[in-house]
Design an enzyme around this catalytic site. Structure first.
Site, PDB file in Angstrom:
ATOM      1  CG  HIS A 139      -3.315  -3.519   3.042  1.00  0.00           C
ATOM      2  ND1 HIS A 139      -2.252  -3.046   3.772  1.00  0.00           N
ATOM      3  CD2 HIS A 139      -4.033  -2.429   2.692  1.00  0.00           C
ATOM      4  CE1 HIS A 139      -2.335  -1.727   3.875  1.00  0.00           C
ATOM      5  NE2 HIS A 139      -3.410  -1.325   3.227  1.00  0.00           N
ATOM      6  CD  GLU A 150      -0.862  -6.213   4.749  1.00  0.00           C
ATOM      7  OE1 GLU A 150      -0.547  -6.452   3.575  1.00  0.00           O
ATOM      8  OE2 GLU A 150      -1.027  -5.051   5.195  1.00  0.00           O
ATOM      9  CB  CYS A 155      -0.998  -0.036   1.150  1.00  0.00           C
ATOM     10  SG  CYS A 155      -2.433   1.003   0.802  1.00  0.00           S
TER      11      CYS A 155
HETATM   12  N1  GLN Z   1      -1.784   6.762   2.948  1.00  0.00           N
HETATM   13  C1  GLN Z   1      -1.999   6.015   1.742  1.00  0.00           C
HETATM   14  C2  GLN Z   1      -3.390   6.231   1.176  1.00  0.00           C
HETATM   15  O1  GLN Z   1      -4.289   6.636   1.892  1.00  0.00           O
HETATM   16  C3  GLN Z   1      -1.725   4.538   1.943  1.00  0.00           C
HETATM   17  C4  GLN Z   1      -2.661   3.881   2.904  1.00  0.00           C
HETATM   18  C5  GLN Z   1      -2.156   2.557   3.418  1.00  0.00           C
HETATM   19  O2  GLN Z   1      -0.969   2.275   3.371  1.00  0.00           O
HETATM   20  N2  GLN Z   1      -3.041   1.731   3.920  1.00  0.00           N
HETATM   21  O3  GLN Z   1      -3.623   5.994   0.034  1.00  0.00           O
END
Ligand code: GLN
Length: 545
Positions: A519, A521, A390
């Site tokens: 994600h 994970e 992400c």
């Molecule tokens: N801050 C980034 C976004 O909002 C990534 C979010 C995250 O890593 N879950 O897109």
């Protein structure tokens, strides 16, 4: 048997953090292994409507379900132990329950009744518990009540449990997970705090059927007997749960005390089968994997005072473990502080050269961002396996744009809204949400499809054309700059087929450099390690050679 679900309420005693979630998940695993459909529900006493607005240092990771709810990390434990998706219905907070009741009141659905905390709040809780049980067709529903007995905040949930028990005593059990301290100067295990916890439960109209005794060591017979008398619980139903090295051992340890059979007996059910073979094999592999694989996680959500907490990244850590064990390796995780790398870039080489692979996990805001970018740069140049999750993917794109594609000052607009090269940006739809200020639960959440490109690391890892992975972010790869980034060598290996949004990027001529907008994970399970983590660990092991 699903027409009449049985509920087991899991309630904490003495203090938090003693493994209620793991105990619930382990009990569920045991019942599943005996052939029953089992699910778990978590009730969080917070007024936050979901876990998405809670600080990860205080509350731990925000776990996202397949259907897009931001929940407590325990839902992740349930999924890992049950090896099943747990739907959003199985999570509620006080905030979400109160909100439903108040919205219903505003819609005149209470027919002019005086709407009160009791009975209306417990009734809404009961409605949700029954609905979740019905939807999952569960024979057994483990209901984990957040907080500890005697707290003001979860009383109304205990009231719901009490009401359910009153109506249908044969289908409800109560399990107290309590802590037994051994003060070092006294040198003896003390049962008094648990006696008080049972009193507190009793005053809420609840008598525990089981006590799970968490402590450094197993409970001995004299203490079991004493507790049995003082707490009115059969000595056989007091289950020792000493500290262990690996959480996945817990179902096996509970079964040594025949917890599953005891539960079935109380419900008047017979044990027909048990299959813990795969689980047992996995635990053995985990316990006997001695050779290490060293993984560095570059983050910022682990410092609190003098303590380092890893709860903010629990799914990442578990995913690393699942894959490492699969290769017979003992994962050694290094917490690498992104902010330190900003102050002291020398540390990057010193620390990163010692490890086999680097993960930059999810995150928000600008703190620590430049440190993460420096670490990614290092991984790219010296060809250290890198997995960006992400924010980790977004920052890998920023790093590539700045240092390979010549886009000086490239950034995510989350960090610099005026950057000349907004390689990561907000989509119009998200801009509206941010503008309205009503931001809770409005990120891109839950599972989205992603089509993989042939001859990429991603395709090789998954071995399939289309995947579904879970998201939690507001910002996206900026498609307006895709062509130029691709022309400089960035490989876009996964794209959402409906929206065209970029979901995975990677690099050629590198043993493993992959960033995912989602994600992965969240979908790794001890019995089914996630393909990307699996491929990443494999690369870590071979690049070491
Ligand atoms: N801050 C980034 C976004 O909002 C990534 C979010 C995250 O890593 N879950 O897109």
């Amino acid at each position: 048997m699903a027409s009449n679900p049985r509920f087991i309420f899991v309630i904490g005693g003495v203090m938090s953090g003693i493994g209620k979630g793991i105990a619930s998940a382990s009990t569920a695993r045991i019942l599943k292994s005996k052939g029953y459909r089992t699910t778990c529900i978590k009730i969080d006493p917070y007024l936050n409507v979901d876990a998405g607005t809670m600080n990860p240092i205080e509350h731990g990771e925000v776990f996202v379900t397949e259907d897009g709810k931001e929940t407590d990390q325990d839902i992740g434990n349930y999924e890992r132990f049950l090896d099943e998706d747990v739907p959003s219905l199985n999570y509620m907070t006080s905030g979400s329950v109160y909100l439903s009741v108040i919205e219903r009141e505003r819609a005149l659905k209470y027919d002019g009744a005086c709407v009160q905390i009791v009975p209306h709040i417990p009734e809404e809780v009961i409605r949700r518990l029954n609905l979740a049980a019905k939807k999952s067709k569960a024979d057994f529903v483990l209901v984990e009540v957040g907080g500890t007995a005697g707290e003001y905040e979860n009383l109304v949930f205990l009231e719901a449990a009490r009401m359910m028990h009153l109506k249908s005593p044969k289908s409800i059990l109560f399990m107290l997970i309590s802590y037994f301290p051994i003060p070092s100067k006294i040198g003896e295990m003390k049962t008094k705090p648990t006696q008080h916890a049972v009193r507190a439960l009793n005053s809420a109209g609840i008598q525990p059927d089981f006590i799970i005794a968490r402590s450094l060591i197993p409970l001995d017979e004299p203490r079991k007997k004493k507790l049995s008398v003082f707490c009115n619980v059969n000595a056989d139903d007091i289950i020792s749960a000493p500290d262990i090295d690996n959480i996945y051992q817990v179902p096996i340890n509970f079964e040594k005390e025949k917890l599953g059979a005891k539960i079935l007996k109380k419900f008047g059910l017979r044990e027909s089968k048990e299959d813990m073979r795969e689980w047992g094999k996995m635990v053995k592999r985990a316990l006997f994997s001695k050779k290490e694989v060293k993984i560095g996680i570059v983050g910022k959500y682990f410092g609190t005072g003098k303590f380092t907490l890893s709860d903010s990244y629990i799914s990442v850590i578990e995913a690393v473990k699942h894959s490492a064990w699969h290769f017979g390796r003992n994962p050694k995780i290094f917490w690498l502080d992104a902010e330190l790398y900003e102050r002291n870039p020398e540390k990057i080489k010193e620390e990163l050269s010692q490890i086999d692979g680097i993960i930059v996990p999810g995150g928000f805001g600008s703190r620590g961002v430049e440190g993460k970018i420096k670490a990614i740069s290092y991984a790219r140049k010296i060809k250290k396996p890198f997995l960006g999750l992400c924010y980790g993917m977004q920052l890998a794109v920023v790093e590539f744009a700045r240092n390979v594609a010549g886009m000086n000052g490239a950034n995510s607009t989350e960090v610099n809204s005026k950057t000349k090269y907004p390689v990561i940006d907000l989509m119009a739809e998200q801009k509206e949400k941010v503008f309205s200020g009503n931001m809770g639960g409005t990120m891109r959440l839950g599972a989205y499809g992603c089509r993989l490109k042939d001859k990429t690391i991603a395709k090789r890892a998954y071995g399939t054309r289309t995947i579904h992975e879970r998201h939690r972010h507001r910002y996206e790869f900026n498609n307006a700059l895709q062509n130029i980034l691709e022309s400089k060598g960035l490989v876009v290996s996964g794209v959402n087929p409906e929206s065209g949004l970029v979901e995975i990027v990677e690099l050629k001529d590198h043993p493993f450099f992959v960033g995912t907008q989602f994600h992965p994970e969240f979908k790794s399970r001890p019995l089914h390690p996630h393909p990307l983590f699996h491929e990443f660990i494999k690369a870590c092991l071979s690049s070491r050679k």
